[in-house]
Design an enzyme around this catalytic site. Structure first.
Site, PDB file in Angstrom:
ATOM      1  N   TYR A  67      77.109 -55.727 -12.529  1.00 54.71           N
ATOM      2  CA  TYR A  67      75.942 -56.463 -11.956  1.00 54.71           C
ATOM      3  C   TYR A  67      76.269 -58.132 -11.938  1.00 54.71           C
ATOM      4  O   TYR A  67      76.937 -58.532 -12.974  1.00 54.71           O
ATOM      5  CB  TYR A  67      74.635 -56.009 -12.459  1.00 54.71           C
ATOM      6  CG  TYR A  67      74.411 -56.433 -13.765  1.00 54.71           C
ATOM      7  CD1 TYR A  67      73.495 -57.626 -13.951  1.00 54.71           C
ATOM      8  CD2 TYR A  67      74.932 -55.883 -14.966  1.00 54.71           C
ATOM      9  CE1 TYR A  67      73.517 -58.051 -15.472  1.00 54.71           C
ATOM     10  CE2 TYR A  67      74.677 -56.119 -16.246  1.00 54.71           C
ATOM     11  CZ  TYR A  67      74.038 -57.360 -16.366  1.00 54.71           C
ATOM     12  OH  TYR A  67      73.736 -57.910 -17.874  1.00 54.71           O
ATOM     13  N   GLU A  70      71.413 -64.032 -10.610  1.00 53.60           N
ATOM     14  CA  GLU A  70      71.521 -65.418 -10.391  1.00 53.60           C
ATOM     15  C   GLU A  70      70.329 -65.952 -10.324  1.00 53.60           C
ATOM     16  O   GLU A  70      69.281 -65.316  -9.945  1.00 53.60           O
ATOM     17  CB  GLU A  70      72.558 -65.458  -9.006  1.00 53.60           C
ATOM     18  CG  GLU A  70      71.587 -65.283  -7.922  1.00 53.60           C
ATOM     19  CD  GLU A  70      72.787 -65.354  -6.789  1.00 53.60           C
ATOM     20  OE1 GLU A  70      72.177 -65.761  -5.685  1.00 53.60           O
ATOM     21  OE2 GLU A  70      73.819 -65.076  -6.876  1.00 53.60           O
ATOM     22  N   LYS A  82      71.734 -74.616  -0.883  1.00 52.18           N
ATOM     23  CA  LYS A  82      71.071 -73.807  -1.828  1.00 52.18           C
ATOM     24  C   LYS A  82      72.229 -73.702  -2.896  1.00 52.18           C
ATOM     25  O   LYS A  82      73.459 -73.553  -2.651  1.00 52.18           O
ATOM     26  CB  LYS A  82      71.054 -72.215  -1.225  1.00 52.18           C
ATOM     27  CG  LYS A  82      70.270 -71.187  -2.297  1.00 52.18           C
ATOM     28  CD  LYS A  82      70.421 -69.879  -1.656  1.00 52.18           C
ATOM     29  CE  LYS A  82      69.050 -69.562  -1.134  1.00 52.18           C
ATOM     30  NZ  LYS A  82      68.594 -68.228  -0.769  1.00 52.18           N
TER      31      LYS A  82
END
Length: 157
Positions: A67, A70, A82
């Protein structure tokens, strides 16, 4: 050691349509659908898609990472930029002390945009051999899929 890798993917869709996805939480929903097989699940842990939003991506067994979490650090609607930093999991387990993802949408012409993906990283010297894992490949694959998705939506309309 620090470095940066970057790549541009041209998509035959307007910048506004591309940014409508990348500049919002639609990215999490669409990514989960378009990257089925590469990503098991994407969930928003907190936030509304703006700065401070935390997102968790869970990957299938055997994909290399279990996993990543963020956190969005920049969301600039004027610059169509972004920026997110991996704050847990994924590349941090390989010795990266910083793994920053920048996504910028750039207007090429009235009907086409470029999605520029950049990874900025810092990695401890003892793990320098792992710097090769800093890649835009998954982001490039997503950019291609989002372009296809938006062109299909346009064709259906």
């Amino acid at each position: 050691m620090h470095g940066e890798v970057s790549n541009d993917v041209e998509v035959g869709v307007t910048m506004d349509k591309v940014w409508d996805i990348y500049g919002s939480l639609k990215l999490a929903k669409v990514s989960g659908e378009l990257l089925a097989g590469m990503v098991d699940k994407i969930e928003i842990l907190e936030g509304d898609g703006g700065v401070g939003t935390k997102m968790k991506a869970t990957f299938p067994p055997g994909s290399g990472f279990d996993y990543t979490i963020e956190k969005y650090t920049t969301l600039d609607h004027e610059k169509h930029l972004k920026v997110a930093e991996i704050i847990e999991g994924g590349p941090l387990k390989l010795g990266f002390s910083l793994y920053r993802v920048l996504i910028e949408t750039i207007e090429k012409d009235a009907d086409s945009a470029i999605i520029r993906s950049t990874i900025q990283y810092e990695i401890d010297d003892e793990f320098a051999a792992n710097a090769c894992f800093a890649t835009t490949a998954p982001l490039d694959a997503l950019a291609v899929k989002i372009g296809e998705y938006l062109r299909e939506k346009k064709a259906d309309a």
